[in-house]
Motif scaffolding. Structure first.
Motif, PDB file in Angstrom:
ATOM      1  N   GLY A 114      -3.146 -72.569 -13.713  1.00 11.45           N
ATOM      2  CA  GLY A 114      -1.999 -71.983 -14.393  1.00 11.45           C
ATOM      3  C   GLY A 114      -1.014 -71.321 -13.456  1.00 11.45           C
ATOM      4  N   LEU A 115      -0.763 -71.929 -12.308  1.00 10.28           N
ATOM      5  CA  LEU A 115       0.189 -71.359 -11.351  1.00 10.28           C
ATOM      6  C   LEU A 115       1.571 -71.264 -12.000  1.00 10.28           C
ATOM      7  N   PRO A 116       2.131 -70.063 -12.132  1.00 12.29           N
ATOM      8  CA  PRO A 116       3.429 -69.935 -12.809  1.00 12.29           C
ATOM      9  C   PRO A 116       4.574 -70.492 -11.972  1.00 12.29           C
ATOM     10  N   THR A 117       5.453 -71.224 -12.626  1.00  8.84           N
ATOM     11  CA  THR A 117       6.663 -71.721 -11.970  1.00  8.84           C
ATOM     12  C   THR A 117       7.922 -71.169 -12.617  1.00  8.84           C
ATOM     13  N   HIS A 118       7.777 -70.598 -13.832  1.00  5.64           N
ATOM     14  CA  HIS A 118       8.930 -70.001 -14.515  1.00  5.64           C
ATOM     15  C   HIS A 118       8.428 -68.899 -15.438  1.00  5.64           C
ATOM     16  N   ALA A 119       8.852 -67.675 -15.182  1.00  4.35           N
ATOM     17  CA  ALA A 119       8.440 -66.537 -16.002  1.00  4.35           C
ATOM     18  C   ALA A 119       9.521 -65.470 -15.966  1.00  4.35           C
ATOM     19  N   TYR A 139       9.793 -69.970  -9.646  1.00  5.78           N
ATOM     20  CA  TYR A 139       8.976 -69.729  -8.458  1.00  5.78           C
ATOM     21  C   TYR A 139       8.712 -71.062  -7.767  1.00  5.78           C
ATOM     22  N   SER A 140       8.970 -71.113  -6.452  1.00  4.70           N
ATOM     23  CA  SER A 140       8.882 -72.387  -5.735  1.00  4.70           C
ATOM     24  C   SER A 140       7.768 -72.429  -4.688  1.00  4.70           C
ATOM     25  N   TYR A 141       7.277 -71.292  -4.214  1.00  3.82           N
ATOM     26  CA  TYR A 141       6.168 -71.225  -3.252  1.00  3.82           C
ATOM     27  C   TYR A 141       6.475 -72.042  -1.986  1.00  3.82           C
ATOM     28  N   LYS A 142       7.468 -71.592  -1.264  1.00  2.00           N
ATOM     29  CA  LYS A 142       7.946 -72.321  -0.090  1.00  2.00           C
ATOM     30  C   LYS A 142       6.927 -72.406   1.037  1.00  2.00           C
ATOM     31  N   PHE A 143       5.872 -71.619   0.955  1.00  2.00           N
ATOM     32  CA  PHE A 143       4.847 -71.640   2.003  1.00  2.00           C
ATOM     33  C   PHE A 143       3.821 -72.757   1.793  1.00  2.00           C
ATOM     34  N   LEU A 144       3.869 -73.452   0.669  1.00  2.00           N
ATOM     35  CA  LEU A 144       2.844 -74.460   0.369  1.00  2.00           C
ATOM     36  C   LEU A 144       2.701 -75.543   1.444  1.00  2.00           C
ATOM     37  N   PRO A 145       3.778 -76.016   2.082  1.00  2.00           N
ATOM     38  CA  PRO A 145       3.597 -77.031   3.118  1.00  2.00           C
ATOM     39  C   PRO A 145       2.731 -76.574   4.288  1.00  2.00           C
ATOM     40  N   GLY A 183      -2.222 -76.567 -18.098  1.00  2.00           N
ATOM     41  CA  GLY A 183      -2.048 -77.286 -19.344  1.00  2.00           C
ATOM     42  C   GLY A 183      -0.711 -77.993 -19.367  1.00  2.00           C
ATOM     43  N   ASP A 184      -0.634 -79.122 -20.061  1.00  2.00           N
ATOM     44  CA  ASP A 184       0.650 -79.831 -20.110  1.00  2.00           C
ATOM     45  C   ASP A 184       1.640 -79.153 -21.054  1.00  2.00           C
ATOM     46  N   ARG A 185       1.190 -78.070 -21.721  1.00  2.00           N
ATOM     47  CA  ARG A 185       2.077 -77.269 -22.564  1.00  2.00           C
ATOM     48  C   ARG A 185       2.132 -75.820 -22.076  1.00  2.00           C
ATOM     49  N   ASP A 186       1.910 -75.634 -20.791  1.00  2.00           N
ATOM     50  CA  ASP A 186       1.931 -74.302 -20.187  1.00  2.00           C
ATOM     51  C   ASP A 186       3.331 -73.716 -20.294  1.00  2.00           C
ATOM     52  N   GLN A 187       3.453 -72.599 -21.015  1.00  2.00           N
ATOM     53  CA  GLN A 187       4.761 -71.996 -21.226  1.00  2.00           C
ATOM     54  C   GLN A 187       5.318 -71.318 -19.986  1.00  2.00           C
ATOM     55  N   TYR A 188       4.467 -71.098 -18.978  1.00  2.00           N
ATOM     56  CA  TYR A 188       4.924 -70.472 -17.734  1.00  2.00           C
ATOM     57  C   TYR A 188       4.962 -71.467 -16.569  1.00  2.00           C
ATOM     58  N   ALA A 189       4.645 -72.698 -16.858  1.00  2.00           N
ATOM     59  CA  ALA A 189       4.700 -73.743 -15.832  1.00  2.00           C
ATOM     60  C   ALA A 189       5.013 -75.076 -16.506  1.00  2.00           C
ATOM     61  N   PRO A 190       6.278 -75.276 -16.884  1.00  2.00           N
ATOM     62  CA  PRO A 190       6.648 -76.571 -17.462  1.00  2.00           C
ATOM     63  C   PRO A 190       6.186 -77.707 -16.560  1.00  2.00           C
ATOM     64  N   ALA A 191       5.655 -78.756 -17.159  1.00  2.00           N
ATOM     65  CA  ALA A 191       5.003 -79.823 -16.391  1.00  2.00           C
ATOM     66  C   ALA A 191       5.888 -80.379 -15.290  1.00  2.00           C
ATOM     67  N   ASP A 192       7.175 -80.597 -15.584  1.00  2.00           N
ATOM     68  CA  ASP A 192       8.059 -81.165 -14.561  1.00  2.00           C
ATOM     69  C   ASP A 192       8.238 -80.204 -13.390  1.00  2.00           C
ATOM     70  N   GLN A 193       8.333 -78.911 -13.682  1.00  2.00           N
ATOM     71  CA  GLN A 193       8.462 -77.930 -12.602  1.00  2.00           C
ATOM     72  C   GLN A 193       7.192 -77.875 -11.767  1.00  2.00           C
ATOM     73  N   LEU A 194       6.044 -77.923 -12.430  1.00  2.00           N
ATOM     74  CA  LEU A 194       4.788 -77.873 -11.684  1.00  2.00           C
ATOM     75  C   LEU A 194       4.633 -79.117 -10.818  1.00  2.00           C
ATOM     76  N   ARG A 195       5.060 -80.259 -11.327  1.00  2.00           N
ATOM     77  CA  ARG A 195       4.997 -81.487 -10.511  1.00  2.00           C
ATOM     78  C   ARG A 195       5.841 -81.324  -9.249  1.00  2.00           C
ATOM     79  N   THR A 196       7.005 -80.698  -9.389  1.00  2.00           N
ATOM     80  CA  THR A 196       7.874 -80.482  -8.227  1.00  2.00           C
ATOM     81  C   THR A 196       7.216 -79.540  -7.220  1.00  2.00           C
ATOM     82  N   VAL A 197       6.612 -78.462  -7.734  1.00  2.00           N
ATOM     83  CA  VAL A 197       5.928 -77.521  -6.850  1.00  2.00           C
ATOM     84  C   VAL A 197       4.765 -78.203  -6.146  1.00  2.00           C
ATOM     85  N   ALA A 198       3.962 -78.951  -6.893  1.00  2.00           N
ATOM     86  CA  ALA A 198       2.819 -79.639  -6.290  1.00  2.00           C
ATOM     87  C   ALA A 198       3.281 -80.663  -5.262  1.00  2.00           C
ATOM     88  N   ALA A 199       4.379 -81.337  -5.541  1.00  2.00           N
ATOM     89  CA  ALA A 199       4.901 -82.340  -4.610  1.00  2.00           C
ATOM     90  C   ALA A 199       5.329 -81.705  -3.296  1.00  2.00           C
TER      91      ALA A 199
END
Length: 241
Positions: A150-155, A160-166, A177-193
């Motif tokens: 449940g890593l938050p990307t929008h709250a 939140y972008s977590y620029k240190f991930l690389p 969850g694919d219905r995470d209200q604090y991490a919309p799936a598309d935003q989380l995909r971008t963060v994970a990418a």
């Protein structure tokens, strides 16, 4: 009872104590795994130890949170020692909530595990705990992997972008969850990418931020990642014994 999470192979002990934290003592619980009596080393057959960080204290998050508890059960089912703790100002932990410096509390837990077991650490965190946990692992030696639940990307109107991930080159799991209200799936995909390899993104169908009604699928996804990443014999496709 679900058969998703098997019982530990040997009896475990739950130990309550305090960690020395940067803002005062931190209330902690340790599931000691199937360690040998009288030994401070990790149990034989358990090559890793675990730290799990809880969600935002101002939202009621503690180390007893349901997601944290159910995630801890996955790790402890492997016989690994599992450390949970309350962030500063939470429960019986001293200090006051800061919102940014809590990654130092995570590092206090990592320091304790390192000194106690001298084993690689597969850490995890849920929500705020995932954010603080990931930040704590930057340049921290001995981290073998991290599961961000449940890593938050929008709250609260912020992204939140977590620029240190690389810079984090150990295996990472982004599990939400694919219905995470604090991490919309598309935003989380971008963060994970944006994260370096190795990494895995897993979205639990019909699950919200707190995995309500979907805790068992969350456990199953976490366990699968742990088995495939840390417990498989290289080139054999079989679990290590």
């Amino acid at each position: 009872m679900s058969d998703t999470i098997p019982a530990p192979a040997a009896p475990t002990t739950l130990r309550s104590f305090y960690l020395a934290g940067p803002a005062g003592r931190l209330e902690a619980l340790l599931n000691e795994g199937s360690s040998n009596e009288g030994s401070s080393d990790a149990p034989s057959g358990a090559p890793f130890v675990t730290l799990i960080s809880h969600p935002h204290p101002l939202g009621g998050g503690t180390m007893h949170n349901k997601v944290v508890y159910h995630a801890a059960k996955v790790f402890s089912s492997l016989g690994w020692p599992v450390l949970r703790f309350n962030f500063r100002g939470t429960g019986l932990s001293e200090g006051q909530h800061n919102g940014h410096a809590e990654f130092e509390d995570v590092r206090a837990g990592l320091d304790w595990l390192t000194a106690e077991y001298r084993k690689p650490i597969v850490a995890a965190g849920f929500s705020f705990g995932a954010a603080m946990g990931l930040k704590a692992t930057i340049d921290y030696p001995g981290i073998a992997g991290f599961a961000a639940l449940g890593l938050p990307t929008h709250a609260e109107g912020r992204d939140y972008s977590y620029k240190f991930l690389p810079s984090l080159t150990f295996p990472k799991l982004f599990l939400s969850g694919d219905r995470d209200q604090y991490a919309p799936a598309d935003q989380l995909r971008t963060v994970a990418a944006s994260a370096s390899e190795p990494k895995q993104l897993a979205l639990i169908p019909n699950a919200d931020h707190f995995f309500v009604g979907q805790l068992e699928p969350m456990q199953a996804a976490l366990r699968q990642w742990l088995q495939q990443t840390f417990l498989m014999t290289p080139n054999s496709g079989e679990s290590a014994q």
